[in-house]
Design an enzyme around this catalytic site. Structure first.
Site, PDB file in Angstrom:
ATOM      1  N   HIS A 143       1.031  -1.209   0.192  1.00 40.87           N
ATOM      2  CA  HIS A 143      -0.232  -0.576  -0.234  1.00 40.87           C
ATOM      3  C   HIS A 143       0.572   1.217   0.124  1.00 40.87           C
ATOM      4  CE1 HIS A 143      -2.197  -2.741   1.910  1.00 40.87           C
ATOM      5  NE2 HIS A 143      -3.647  -2.887   1.129  1.00 40.87           N
ATOM      6  N   LYS A 170      -1.293  -8.234  -4.981  1.00 38.26           N
ATOM      7  CA  LYS A 170      -2.621  -6.685  -4.352  1.00 38.26           C
ATOM      8  C   LYS A 170      -1.792  -5.387  -4.235  1.00 38.26           C
ATOM      9  CE  LYS A 170      -5.860  -4.859  -0.798  1.00 38.26           C
ATOM     10  NZ  LYS A 170      -6.204  -4.622   0.631  1.00 38.26           N
TER      11      LYS A 170
END
Length: 254
Positions: A143, A170
């Site tokens: 992230h 991800k």
């Protein structure tokens, strides 16, 4: 070899993205109540954000919650996530303790997938293999709440997670302008074309990036996160509205 896979009758890696609803409550009772309500409403996938749990630093309390909710999620895909502050979460534990919590989750019979912060782990490839041997799938995640790196770096991050052996790669980034959202969606599409068997999850956060949370079927992102009440990341839509949009897009594409 990475490829789309099925958990509890739900396909991950192709077709319409699954909606994953985070559970961010702090207390045992609230967590159990939320999971019960979500399963009663037929949630496809639930993420327990254990970093939000008041007892996250106490392994036996984490184990007790997992045992309590296990009977509730027999038909619901369960993701276990300890999100560190560096990656935008609430958790602040040493890596060794986080890995121990992940191990408890992997052995609990409750959890189907574990989120591993790939670039925060000292030996991520080793941990991925270890959890996979325990019978769970691994989502390698990264992230960036500061911005959206250039395309070369976006591809490199996803490719390193792929090479690390994760079942799903991800990547969540923060856009500064609309072009950043378009770039992420193009990189996602490019990676899906290059590695069609690799399940990807990408999102552009904040209000600018909302479109990326609903466009996964077209561009190659297989899970999207929707809120049930409080959001766990900027730009999340409420799950019921997200469901309506995804279904309309799916019907249109069909």
């Amino acid at each position: 070899m990475q490829e789309p896979f099925e958990i509890k009758g739900k396909r991950i890696g192709e077709g319409r993205p699954l909606i994953c609803i985070p559970v961010t409550e702090a207390g045992e009772e609230q967590i159990a109540e939320k999971v019960c309500r979500l399963t009663e409403h037929k949630a496809q996938m639930i993420e327990w954000r254990v970093d939000c749990f008041a007892g996250a630093a106490e392994p036996e309390r984490v184990r007790a919650v997992l045992e309590r909710i296990r009977p509730l999620v027999q038909e619901t895909v369960m993701l276990f996530t300890f999100r560190t502050r560096k990656q935008g979460g609430n958790g602040q534990l040493p890596e060794k303790q986080i890995l121990h919590l992940n191990e408890i989750a992997a052995k609990s019979g409750c959890i189907d997938l574990i989120d591993l912060e790939f670039f925060e782990a000292a030996r991520p490839e080793r941990e991925i293999r270890r959890f996979q041997r325990m019978g769970v799938r691994v989502i390698a995640s990264h992230h960036d709440f500061q911005g959206t790196p250039d395309d070369r770096i976006l591809r490199m991050l996803l490719d390193q997670m792929r090479q690390g052996g994760a079942d799903v790669a991800k990547l969540a980034v923060m856009p500064q302008r609309a072009d950043d959202v378009l770039r992420l969606m193009k990189v996602t599409n490019d990676m899906k074309q290059r590695y069609p068997a690799l399940p990807l999850v990408t999102m552009s956060m904040g209000s600018l990036g909302v479109i990326s949370r609903v466009a996964g079927e077209a561009f190659g992102s297989c899970i999207t996160f929707g809120a049930d009440g409080d959001v766990s990341a900027p730009g999340q839509m409420q799950a019921d509205r997200l469901e309506m949009v995804l279904e309309a897009l799916h019907e249109g594409m069909a």
